[in-house]
Design a protein around this motif. Sequence first.
Motif, PDB file in Angstrom:
ATOM      1  N   GLY A 228       0.944  -1.204   0.033  1.00  0.00           N
ATOM      2  CA  GLY A 228       0.143  -0.102  -0.068  1.00  0.00           C
ATOM      3  C   GLY A 228       0.986   1.167   0.004  1.00  0.00           C
ATOM      4  N   SER A 229       0.490   2.454   0.666  1.00  0.00           N
ATOM      5  CA  SER A 229       0.903   3.601   0.584  1.00  0.00           C
ATOM      6  C   SER A 229       2.413   3.547   1.237  1.00  0.00           C
ATOM      7  CB  SER A 229       0.176   4.481   1.569  1.00  0.00           C
ATOM      8  OG  SER A 229       0.975   5.666   2.110  1.00  0.00           O
ATOM      9  N   SER A 230       3.293   4.371   0.755  1.00  0.00           N
ATOM     10  CA  SER A 230       4.655   4.425   1.037  1.00  0.00           C
ATOM     11  C   SER A 230       5.026   5.135   2.267  1.00  0.00           C
ATOM     12  CB  SER A 230       5.444   5.235  -0.075  1.00  0.00           C
ATOM     13  OG  SER A 230       5.072   6.366  -0.152  1.00  0.00           O
ATOM     14  N   ARG A 231       3.833   5.711   3.011  1.00  0.00           N
ATOM     15  CA  ARG A 231       4.144   6.150   4.345  1.00  0.00           C
ATOM     16  C   ARG A 231       5.247   5.863   5.137  1.00  0.00           C
ATOM     17  NH1 ARG A 231      -1.986   5.125   5.995  1.00  0.00           N
ATOM     18  NH2 ARG A 231      -2.025   5.374   3.818  1.00  0.00           N
ATOM     19  N   GLU A 232       6.243   6.261   5.642  1.00  0.00           N
ATOM     20  CA  GLU A 232       7.537   5.898   6.515  1.00  0.00           C
ATOM     21  C   GLU A 232       7.016   5.795   7.604  1.00  0.00           C
ATOM     22  OE1 GLU A 232      12.198   6.395   6.652  1.00  0.00           O
ATOM     23  OE2 GLU A 232      11.054   8.128   5.808  1.00  0.00           O
TER      24      GLU A 232
ATOM     25  N   ARG B  78      11.614  -4.772  16.301  1.00  0.00           N
ATOM     26  CA  ARG B  78      12.770  -4.549  15.451  1.00  0.00           C
ATOM     27  C   ARG B  78      12.917  -5.591  14.393  1.00  0.00           C
ATOM     28  NH1 ARG B  78      16.814  -2.298  17.797  1.00  0.00           N
ATOM     29  NH2 ARG B  78      17.432  -1.857  15.632  1.00  0.00           N
ATOM     30  N   CYS B  79      12.080  -6.671  14.276  1.00  0.00           N
ATOM     31  CA  CYS B  79      12.445  -7.534  13.199  1.00  0.00           C
ATOM     32  C   CYS B  79      10.864  -8.053  12.979  1.00  0.00           C
ATOM     33  CB  CYS B  79      13.063  -8.647  13.707  1.00  0.00           C
ATOM     34  SG  CYS B  79      13.451 -10.127  12.581  1.00  0.00           S
ATOM     35  N   VAL B  80      10.557  -8.040  11.465  1.00  0.00           N
ATOM     36  CA  VAL B  80       9.400  -8.563  10.852  1.00  0.00           C
ATOM     37  C   VAL B  80       9.861  -9.774  10.048  1.00  0.00           C
ATOM     38  CG1 VAL B  80       7.321  -8.205   9.678  1.00  0.00           C
ATOM     39  CG2 VAL B  80       8.441  -6.085  11.064  1.00  0.00           C
ATOM     40  N   ILE B  81       9.200 -10.700  10.197  1.00  0.00           N
ATOM     41  CA  ILE B  81       9.337 -11.966   9.460  1.00  0.00           C
ATOM     42  C   ILE B  81       8.170 -12.448   8.567  1.00  0.00           C
ATOM     43  CG2 ILE B  81       9.906 -14.536   9.420  1.00  0.00           C
ATOM     44  CD1 ILE B  81      10.871 -13.827  12.391  1.00  0.00           C
ATOM     45  N   ALA B  82       8.209 -12.572   7.267  1.00  0.00           N
ATOM     46  CA  ALA B  82       7.152 -12.778   6.337  1.00  0.00           C
ATOM     47  C   ALA B  82       7.458 -13.347   5.124  1.00  0.00           C
ATOM     48  CB  ALA B  82       6.404 -11.394   6.250  1.00  0.00           C
ATOM     49  N   PRO B  83       6.695 -13.787   4.435  1.00  0.00           N
ATOM     50  CA  PRO B  83       6.779 -14.441   3.050  1.00  0.00           C
ATOM     51  C   PRO B  83       7.198 -13.425   1.986  1.00  0.00           C
ATOM     52  CG  PRO B  83       4.450 -14.910   3.671  1.00  0.00           C
ATOM     53  CD  PRO B  83       5.425 -14.413   4.767  1.00  0.00           C
ATOM     54  N   GLY B  84       6.718 -12.339   2.193  1.00  0.00           N
ATOM     55  CA  GLY B  84       6.879 -11.091   1.274  1.00  0.00           C
ATOM     56  C   GLY B  84       6.420  -9.923   1.808  1.00  0.00           C
ATOM     57  N   PHE B  85       6.943  -8.736   1.415  1.00  0.00           N
ATOM     58  CA  PHE B  85       6.811  -7.539   1.837  1.00  0.00           C
ATOM     59  C   PHE B  85       6.395  -6.464   0.699  1.00  0.00           C
ATOM     60  CE2 PHE B  85       9.636  -9.302   4.909  1.00  0.00           C
ATOM     61  CZ  PHE B  85       8.916  -8.966   6.018  1.00  0.00           C
ATOM     62  N   GLY B  86       5.627  -5.319   1.033  1.00  0.00           N
ATOM     63  CA  GLY B  86       5.656  -4.281   0.151  1.00  0.00           C
ATOM     64  C   GLY B  86       7.128  -3.691  -0.083  1.00  0.00           C
ATOM     65  N   GLU B  87       7.421  -3.635  -1.208  1.00  0.00           N
ATOM     66  CA  GLU B  87       8.681  -3.146  -1.659  1.00  0.00           C
ATOM     67  C   GLU B  87       9.331  -1.825  -0.818  1.00  0.00           C
ATOM     68  OE1 GLU B  87      11.430  -2.063  -5.558  1.00  0.00           O
ATOM     69  OE2 GLU B  87       9.505  -2.634  -5.857  1.00  0.00           O
ATOM     70  N   ILE B  88       8.539  -0.796  -0.661  1.00  0.00           N
ATOM     71  CA  ILE B  88       8.872   0.527  -0.276  1.00  0.00           C
ATOM     72  C   ILE B  88       9.009   0.164   1.411  1.00  0.00           C
ATOM     73  CG2 ILE B  88       8.422   2.853   0.228  1.00  0.00           C
ATOM     74  CD1 ILE B  88       7.169   2.998  -2.446  1.00  0.00           C
ATOM     75  N   PHE B  89       8.162  -0.464   1.727  1.00  0.00           N
ATOM     76  CA  PHE B  89       7.811  -0.781   3.400  1.00  0.00           C
ATOM     77  C   PHE B  89       9.134  -1.563   3.679  1.00  0.00           C
ATOM     78  CE2 PHE B  89       7.080  -3.382   6.858  1.00  0.00           C
ATOM     79  CZ  PHE B  89       6.538  -2.661   7.812  1.00  0.00           C
ATOM     80  N   HIS B  90       9.620  -2.558   2.773  1.00  0.00           N
ATOM     81  CA  HIS B  90      10.636  -3.178   3.194  1.00  0.00           C
ATOM     82  C   HIS B  90      12.161  -2.360   3.247  1.00  0.00           C
ATOM     83  CE1 HIS B  90      13.959  -6.001   2.238  1.00  0.00           C
ATOM     84  NE2 HIS B  90      13.424  -7.086   2.480  1.00  0.00           N
ATOM     85  N   ALA B  91      12.155  -1.303   2.231  1.00  0.00           N
ATOM     86  CA  ALA B  91      13.381  -0.558   2.342  1.00  0.00           C
ATOM     87  C   ALA B  91      13.191   0.138   3.354  1.00  0.00           C
ATOM     88  CB  ALA B  91      13.244   0.216   0.931  1.00  0.00           C
ATOM     89  N   ASN B  92      12.022   0.944   3.877  1.00  0.00           N
ATOM     90  CA  ASN B  92      11.984   1.906   4.921  1.00  0.00           C
ATOM     91  C   ASN B  92      12.482   1.000   6.266  1.00  0.00           C
ATOM     92  OD1 ASN B  92      11.237   4.060   3.669  1.00  0.00           O
ATOM     93  ND2 ASN B  92       9.072   3.620   3.716  1.00  0.00           N
ATOM     94  N   CYS B  93      12.194  -0.054   6.403  1.00  0.00           N
ATOM     95  CA  CYS B  93      12.520  -1.052   7.533  1.00  0.00           C
ATOM     96  C   CYS B  93      14.095  -0.904   7.743  1.00  0.00           C
ATOM     97  CB  CYS B  93      11.913  -2.463   7.439  1.00  0.00           C
ATOM     98  SG  CYS B  93      10.179  -2.815   7.850  1.00  0.00           S
ATOM     99  N   GLN B  94      14.835  -1.204   6.590  1.00  0.00           N
ATOM    100  CA  GLN B  94      16.084  -1.458   6.711  1.00  0.00           C
ATOM    101  C   GLN B  94      16.565   0.090   6.864  1.00  0.00           C
ATOM    102  OE1 GLN B  94      17.087  -3.211   2.790  1.00  0.00           O
ATOM    103  NE2 GLN B  94      17.076  -5.213   3.750  1.00  0.00           N
ATOM    104  N   ARG B  95      16.171   1.164   6.513  1.00  0.00           N
ATOM    105  CA  ARG B  95      16.410   2.564   6.772  1.00  0.00           C
ATOM    106  C   ARG B  95      16.339   2.851   8.346  1.00  0.00           C
ATOM    107  NH1 ARG B  95      13.433   3.748   1.811  1.00  0.00           N
ATOM    108  NH2 ARG B  95      14.862   3.880   0.102  1.00  0.00           N
TER     109      ARG B  95
END
Length: 210
Positions: free
Chosen positions: A82-86, A98-115
């Motif tokens: 969904g929305s890219s809201r950080e 501090r850690c989310v485990i899933a079979p897949g993520f929203g692409e922007i959400f995934h990047a925002n987690c790492q940042r």
Amino acid sequence: MSAQAFTTLSGPAIPMAEDNIDTDIIFPARFLLLTNKAGLGKYAFHDRRYTADGAEVPDYVMNREGWREAPFIVAGANFGSGSSREQAVWAIHGAGVRCVIAPGFGEIFHANCQRNGILPITLPAEQMADVMAAAQAGTGFAVDLETQTLTMGNAAAPIHFDIAPGAKLALLNGWDETAVVLNQYGADITAFERAQRATQPWLYPEDTAA
């Protein structure tokens, strides 16, 4: 600003077996005017955690004993779509995750987690079934980012997970994107500026100021 360094983590995991938990569920849109990271934890999954009058929903998993302030989430597919809201990432971090485990993520959400100091772990469906069952049973989880391993309870064999080398380095050191650039390319930047000051001093007026 640097993120909080991530090395190891242990504790229970909040089970969220539902697929397609999007960023509007994680951080409802009406709170988007809140742009300060501090205090956003109370808004994470707000409309599921609280009733309209602000009371806790007692049977929601994040309000139940054993999972309050748990540092892991184990989720269904397409988590954070969904929305890219950080703010969605800021909110779950503020709630202690501090850690989310899933079979897949929203692409922007995934990047925002790492940042922002949150480790997103992607695992195949055949492994996720056991991981979700362990979370639902209240089993303790432990993750070691250096060795890229996830352990559940007393399981003899840890689960290995993949992560991009650059993202791993940033998480281990607590680097945000600016810190990544400065730490990896700082010497090159300094050398360039030194040469440019010599050949184009008018670009650096403070050097010639009286």
